[in-house]
Design an enzyme around this catalytic site. Structure first.
Site, PDB file in Angstrom:
ATOM      1  CE  LYS A   9      32.628  34.731 -17.241  1.00 36.03           C
ATOM      2  NZ  LYS A   9      32.853  33.301 -17.630  1.00 36.03           N
ATOM      3  CE1 TYR A  49      33.766  35.144 -22.825  1.00 38.52           C
ATOM      4  CE2 TYR A  49      31.550  35.981 -22.502  1.00 38.52           C
ATOM      5  CZ  TYR A  49      32.742  35.505 -21.987  1.00 38.52           C
ATOM      6  OH  TYR A  49      32.912  35.396 -20.618  1.00 38.52           O
ATOM      7  CG  ASN A 112      33.339  30.281 -15.499  1.00 36.98           C
ATOM      8  OD1 ASN A 112      32.703  31.305 -15.761  1.00 36.98           O
ATOM      9  ND2 ASN A 112      34.208  29.756 -16.328  1.00 36.98           N
ATOM     10  CG  HIS A 115      36.379  37.554 -18.909  1.00 41.96           C
ATOM     11  ND1 HIS A 115      36.577  36.632 -19.902  1.00 41.96           N
ATOM     12  CD2 HIS A 115      37.167  38.618 -19.224  1.00 41.96           C
ATOM     13  CE1 HIS A 115      37.439  37.122 -20.792  1.00 41.96           C
ATOM     14  NE2 HIS A 115      37.819  38.333 -20.409  1.00 41.96           N
ATOM     15  CD  GLU A 126      39.407  39.974 -23.060  1.00 44.94           C
ATOM     16  OE1 GLU A 126      39.321  38.872 -23.622  1.00 44.94           O
ATOM     17  OE2 GLU A 126      39.604  40.083 -21.831  1.00 44.94           O
TER      18      GLU A 126
END
Ligand code: IDP
Ligand code: MG
Length: 149
Positions: A9, A49, A112, A115, A126
């Site tokens: 990310k 998402y 965080n 992913h 995905e």
């Protein structure tokens, strides 16, 4: 063979942790079959998402994931989804075990670092959002016999 979509990310990229994060999956024994560096559009973020649309954190999540470039990767292996999730650690870094990416490198749920797909089916979906099939590489890894029984 199972595949999982992994993203470093924007916080991982900005903090100079691409190599550290990629290395965790590489050392685990997962096999890299696709990789690109890209800036996610709002449209791609919305599709990626979609399951979180309507949740209170959704807007911030899209802002976060589109705030800078990401590294998108496809990793392959037996139980690749579960293995990658274990290597990532719990969604909330304060609850993530030491030794995991989030437990070692992160502090907050909204930063965080990584992913990973949450099921083999979502892995397939995905991967197809980020990669054309011809961008994935089938290759023989010299160490396979020492990683796969
Ligand atoms: P996961 O990334 O561990 O699969 P999900 O529940 O699928 O976790 O949530 C997707 C992402 O949305 C998380 O990684 C995190 O960045 C963000 N997120 C989830 N829940 C919250 C929250 O309560 N506050 C802020 N961000 C959240
Ligand atoms: Mg998830």
């Amino acid at each position: 063979m199972e595949r999982t979509l992994i993203l470093v990310k924007p916080d991982g990229v900005q903090r100079g942790l691409i190599g550290e994060i990629v290395g965790r999956f590489e050392q685990r024994g997962l096999k890299l079959v696709g990789m690109k560096f890209l800036q996610m559009s709002e449209e791609l973020a919305g599709r990626h998402y979609a399951v979180h649309q309507g949740k209170p954190f959704y807007h911030g999540l899209v802002e976060y994931i589109t705030s800078g470039p990401v590294v998108a990767m496809v990793w392959e292996g037996n139980h690749a989804v579960a293995a990658a999730r274990a290597t990532m650690g719990a969604t909330k870094p304060v609850e993530a075990a030491p030794g995991t990416i989030r437990g070692d490198l992160g502090m907050e749920i909204g930063r965080n670092l990584v992913h990973g797909s949450d099921s083999p089916e979502n892995g397939v979906k995905e991967v197809s959002l980020f990669f054309h099939e011809n961008e994935l590489v089938a290759w023989q890894r010299a160490t396979d016999g020492w990683i796969i029984e």
